[in-house]
Design an enzyme around this catalytic site. Sequence first.
Site, PDB file in Angstrom:
ATOM      1  N   ARG A  85      12.646  35.876   6.796  1.00 48.96           N
ATOM      2  CA  ARG A  85      13.685  35.410   5.867  1.00 48.96           C
ATOM      3  C   ARG A  85      14.580  36.579   5.430  1.00 48.96           C
ATOM      4  O   ARG A  85      15.709  36.404   5.001  1.00 48.96           O
ATOM      5  CB  ARG A  85      13.064  34.704   4.662  1.00 48.96           C
ATOM      6  CG  ARG A  85      14.090  34.113   3.708  1.00 48.96           C
ATOM      7  CD  ARG A  85      13.506  33.061   2.756  1.00 48.96           C
ATOM      8  NE  ARG A  85      12.211  33.414   2.239  1.00 48.96           N
ATOM      9  CZ  ARG A  85      11.994  34.384   1.340  1.00 48.96           C
ATOM     10  NH1 ARG A  85      12.989  35.100   0.862  1.00 48.96           N
ATOM     11  NH2 ARG A  85      10.764  34.624   0.909  1.00 48.96           N
ATOM     12  N   TYR A 118      38.277  20.427   8.307  1.00 50.25           N
ATOM     13  CA  TYR A 118      37.041  19.740   8.682  1.00 50.25           C
ATOM     14  C   TYR A 118      36.515  18.949   7.469  1.00 50.25           C
ATOM     15  O   TYR A 118      36.333  19.510   6.377  1.00 50.25           O
ATOM     16  CB  TYR A 118      36.021  20.782   9.145  1.00 50.25           C
ATOM     17  CG  TYR A 118      34.709  20.195   9.593  1.00 50.25           C
ATOM     18  CD1 TYR A 118      34.657  19.075  10.411  1.00 50.25           C
ATOM     19  CD2 TYR A 118      33.500  20.765   9.196  1.00 50.25           C
ATOM     20  CE1 TYR A 118      33.455  18.538  10.817  1.00 50.25           C
ATOM     21  CE2 TYR A 118      32.280  20.231   9.608  1.00 50.25           C
ATOM     22  CZ  TYR A 118      32.262  19.119  10.412  1.00 50.25           C
ATOM     23  OH  TYR A 118      31.068  18.589  10.812  1.00 50.25           O
ATOM     24  N   ASP A 161      38.101  30.040   8.668  1.00 53.17           N
ATOM     25  CA  ASP A 161      37.165  29.407   9.582  1.00 53.17           C
ATOM     26  C   ASP A 161      37.821  29.428  10.962  1.00 53.17           C
ATOM     27  O   ASP A 161      38.765  28.681  11.226  1.00 53.17           O
ATOM     28  CB  ASP A 161      36.875  27.972   9.115  1.00 53.17           C
ATOM     29  CG  ASP A 161      35.888  27.246  10.027  1.00 53.17           C
ATOM     30  OD1 ASP A 161      35.740  27.658  11.202  1.00 53.17           O
ATOM     31  OD2 ASP A 161      35.282  26.259   9.580  1.00 53.17           O
ATOM     32  N   LYS A 185      29.439  25.880  18.204  1.00 51.37           N
ATOM     33  CA  LYS A 185      30.517  25.441  19.107  1.00 51.37           C
ATOM     34  C   LYS A 185      30.683  26.436  20.258  1.00 51.37           C
ATOM     35  O   LYS A 185      29.778  26.644  21.026  1.00 51.37           O
ATOM     36  CB  LYS A 185      31.806  25.262  18.307  1.00 51.37           C
ATOM     37  CG  LYS A 185      31.618  24.600  16.953  1.00 51.37           C
ATOM     38  CD  LYS A 185      31.122  23.182  17.050  1.00 51.37           C
ATOM     39  CE  LYS A 185      30.972  22.588  15.653  1.00 51.37           C
ATOM     40  NZ  LYS A 185      30.320  21.314  15.628  1.00 51.37           N
TER      41      LYS A 185
HETATM   42  N1  PLP Z   1      33.881  24.433  10.805  1.00 49.82           N
HETATM   43  C1  PLP Z   1      34.472  23.651  11.728  1.00 49.82           C
HETATM   44  C2  PLP Z   1      35.925  23.862  12.021  1.00 49.82           C
HETATM   45  C3  PLP Z   1      33.749  22.664  12.384  1.00 49.82           C
HETATM   46  O1  PLP Z   1      34.358  21.867  13.281  1.00 49.82           O
HETATM   47  C4  PLP Z   1      32.375  22.496  12.070  1.00 49.82           C
HETATM   48  C5  PLP Z   1      31.567  21.451  12.739  1.00 49.82           C
HETATM   49  O2  PLP Z   1      32.048  20.619  13.440  1.00 49.82           O
HETATM   50  C6  PLP Z   1      31.800  23.322  11.099  1.00 49.82           C
HETATM   51  C7  PLP Z   1      32.579  24.286  10.496  1.00 49.82           C
HETATM   52  C8  PLP Z   1      30.362  23.159  10.696  1.00 49.82           C
HETATM   53  O3  PLP Z   1      29.529  23.762  11.600  1.00 49.82           O
HETATM   54  P1  PLP Z   1      28.007  23.313  11.825  1.00 49.82           P
HETATM   55  O4  PLP Z   1      28.030  21.969  12.455  1.00 49.82           O
HETATM   56  O5  PLP Z   1      27.474  24.402  12.691  1.00 49.82           O
HETATM   57  O6  PLP Z   1      27.346  23.285  10.485  1.00 49.82           O
END
Ligand code: PLP
Length: 394
Positions: A55, A109, A181, A206
Amino acid sequence: MSSKQKTVAVHAGTRLAGSKAVPVSPPIYPAAVNWFDSSDDLDSALDGKDYAYARISAPNTTLLEEAVAALEGAEACVAYASGMAALRSVFEAQGFKPGDRLVMPADGYGVTRALYKRLCATLGVELHALLMTDPEVSARIRELKPRMVLAESISNPLLRVPDLRVLARACQDVGAAFVVDGTFPSPVGQRALALGADYAVQSTSKWLNGHSDALGGTVSASRERMAPLRAARVLAGDVLGPFEAWLTLRGLRTLPVRMKAHVEHAAHVARRLTESPLLERVIYPGLASHPDHATANALLLGGGPMVAFEIKGAGRAEGMRFLEALKVGRPGPSLGDVCTLVMHAASASARRFTPEERAAAGIQENLIRVSVGLEDPDDIADDLLAAVAQGARR
Ligand code: PLP
């Protein structure tokens, strides 16, 4: 050591004989706990100078963090169990107080929106959802003086491309932490820190992983900014497991070559789609018709790896028929895989928006988002066009 079987069964075979070999592929270290012959060494490990408890830190996670930091051009990186855990941690590190403000994308998102809405409501923080490509957005940031501004490198799912350099200047002027992001382009398609971001976030689930077999998230920034996030992760426990870290690092090894191909394929597919009379609009930042084409040219690798389009006259039923007619693309609710993943935006990535939020973001029932894969690009385009035609039939 005792030769009694119970003790032998527990203690034998825990040390590898010394070797100078460096494995080309790192071993997976599933150990959650490490022990030390010397109590001084244990003491120093508990201070984070070696691996004591997973952890706090673990070898596969460290290797991944080093690789992501290097790709992002960052001094430091912390990996999390998911992209959402990374986004939560970067929010929590800002020390929001009641009455503070957060600015985030109105067309981002949906799950991030839902999470930040909840966190803001709990803390009495004002949430302002803005379109990051609105020419007025910098003025609004200067007016609102938020504690933190979140932008997405390419908005989800409408693929708008904000000028991060402009947003960074506005954030600097008012002392707001600027979080980007960068999941959609990946650090190969855009390095947000070099454009003025204070923190670069990735959902490694992704493109970095690239094979849809491990969730994960990272935050990268200066050493100084990352130290409190690292400390907070020890308390929150939202660590990435060793298998996921290993798989993600393995995927990341091919990220630059994959991204180059994904972007080339996306450009080809977008061009092919523009020929269809059944589509209302093809959305691709690499097309001259895209409202942010100039920004995309300046800030992204090509036009990015994602394409979206609106099917003429389609509602949800036609959208679902289209998805079911696909033969090459897979109707999966994600992106960033070697295979083409296709999504009906309103029912998937924007599922957690209220109908009003969806309307404000401009997400209609006929909007389809495509994460363009490594299949032959003409096969991908043929498949999408055939499925659109099939979806339109009753
Ligand atoms: N940020 C974006 C732009 C996303 O498309 C996603 C998920 O689709 C996330 C964050 C969240 O990621 P996670 O599914 O790994 O929690």
